[in-house]
Design an enzyme around this catalytic site. Structure first.
Site, PDB file in Angstrom:
ATOM      1  N   PRO A 203      -4.577   1.494  -1.214  1.00  0.00           N
ATOM      2  CG  PRO A 203      -5.026  -0.415   0.067  1.00  0.00           C
ATOM      3  CD  PRO A 203      -4.059   0.150  -0.937  1.00  0.00           C
TER       4      PRO A 203
ATOM      5  CB  ILE B  52      -0.657   1.539   8.620  1.00  0.00           C
ATOM      6  CG1 ILE B  52       0.870   1.568   8.470  1.00  0.00           C
ATOM      7  CG2 ILE B  52      -1.089   2.380   9.818  1.00  0.00           C
ATOM      8  CD1 ILE B  52       1.401   2.874   7.927  1.00  0.00           C
TER       9      ILE B  52
ATOM     10  CG  ASP C 112      -0.540   0.718   1.644  1.00  0.00           C
ATOM     11  OD1 ASP C 112      -1.569   0.023   1.765  1.00  0.00           O
ATOM     12  OD2 ASP C 112       0.343   0.510   0.789  1.00  0.00           O
ATOM     13  CG  HIS C 113      -6.635   0.230   5.880  1.00  0.00           C
ATOM     14  ND1 HIS C 113      -6.131  -0.334   7.032  1.00  0.00           N
ATOM     15  CD2 HIS C 113      -7.928   0.514   6.156  1.00  0.00           C
ATOM     16  CE1 HIS C 113      -7.086  -0.402   7.943  1.00  0.00           C
ATOM     17  NE2 HIS C 113      -8.195   0.114   7.447  1.00  0.00           N
ATOM     18  NE  ARG C 114      -1.448  -2.037  -0.445  1.00  0.00           N
ATOM     19  CZ  ARG C 114      -0.722  -1.809  -1.532  1.00  0.00           C
ATOM     20  NH1 ARG C 114      -0.761  -2.654  -2.544  1.00  0.00           N
ATOM     21  NH2 ARG C 114       0.045  -0.749  -1.633  1.00  0.00           N
TER      22      ARG C 114
END
Ligand code: CAO
Length: 251
Positions: A49, A228, A224-226
């Protein structure tokens, strides 16, 4: 609720088109590097993501120092990318989640104690990302020589898989061509990548009330929004800007 594999299986297949029905066409083979890179980029784009954070940092002082350094060292050439590699490496220790990889089961984060920076190099056969190791231990002159040597090897002889493995993060610079922003795809298993486009001249208020022209460098950080969050991404890019302005960077 529809489960994800069922939803994916329900997507319409891409149409098989015979383009010669519409006009003359030519079939061109795709290089092995491009095929491999395409497969990796496709996987990374659909499985990570991505969010891209855009900002501009003031590099007026950094550029003045780089120009002066180049005058004093005619035997070597510092390009902006060398300073960006150095600045990125210098801020990573304060942002450990950016120098990390997700474990295969997604249940833990592997924090790296080394700082190796990948640099995207455009070659006639496709895009490759050689990795410069232990960046913090190198002077800017050493980094400039390594980057030039790796880019040359990538464009002529090609690189081994080992020379492209083990990065903390990568930089993808289009600054020598142009652009104001883009959305680079993360080079997994890294969790972030820094995109760079061309320096822009911007007017800014001067202390005497007039206007001065500043050199602003656009930075596009995909993360990577998982792993950061957006606030850390914004702080990270600001920290890179501060590091680029630090005279000690040229040591
Ligand atoms: N703004 C303005 N000018 C810039 C700049 C920027 N952000 N970055 C570099 N430049 C200038 C340099 O100062 C240099 O100018 P002079 O020749 O006048 O001194 C010129 O651009 C050329 O630099 P360079 O390309 O020789 O060297 P570099 O260190 O800037 O870049 C490398 C090296 C390997 C990163 C680059 O050659 C390259 O291949 N970039 C492409 C990466 C890419 O394709 N990424 C996209 C991936 S997504 O598809």
């Amino acid at each position: 609720m529809v489960d994800v594999p069922t939803y994916l299986a329900s997507l319409a297949p891409l149409p098989e088109a015979d383009f010669s029905e519409f006009g003359e066409v030519e079939i061109q083979p795709i290089s092995r590097i491009q095929q491999l890179t395409g497969a990796f980029l496709g996987r990374n784009w659909v499985t990570i993501p991505h969010v891209t954070h855009h900002d501009e940092v003031d590099v007026t002082d950094a550029e003045a120092r780089r120009t002066a350094w180049n005058k004093d060292h005619p035997e070597a050439k510092l390009t902006p990318v060398v300073l960006q590699v150095k600045a990125l490496a210098a801020v990573l220790p304060a942002f450990p989640h950016f120098n990390a990889s997700l474990s295969g089961d997604g249940k833990s984060l592997i924090l790296k104690k080394y700082v190796n920076i990948g640099v995207a190099v455009d070659t006639p056969r496709g895009l490759v990302v050689p990795v410069i190791r232990n960046v913090g231990q190198n002077t800017v002159a050493e980094l400039a020589a390594q980057l030039a040597q790796m880019a040359e090897k990538a464009r002529t002889k090609g690189l081994s898989m080992a020379e492209m493995a083990g990065s903390s993060m990568a930089i993808s610079s289009l600054g020598h061509i142009g652009g104001t922003a883009f959305t680079p795809i993360i080079n997994a298993p890294d969790v972030a990548i820094l995109g760079v486009t061309a320096v822009q001249l911007r007017p800014a208020p001067a202390p005497d009330g007039g206007i001065v022209w500043r050199k602003m460098l656009p930075l596009s950080l995909s993360y990577d929004h998982r792993v950061i969050n957006g606030a850390d991404a914004a702080r990270f890019v600001r920290a890179i800007g501060q590091k680029l302005s630090d005279p000690a960077l040229l040591a």
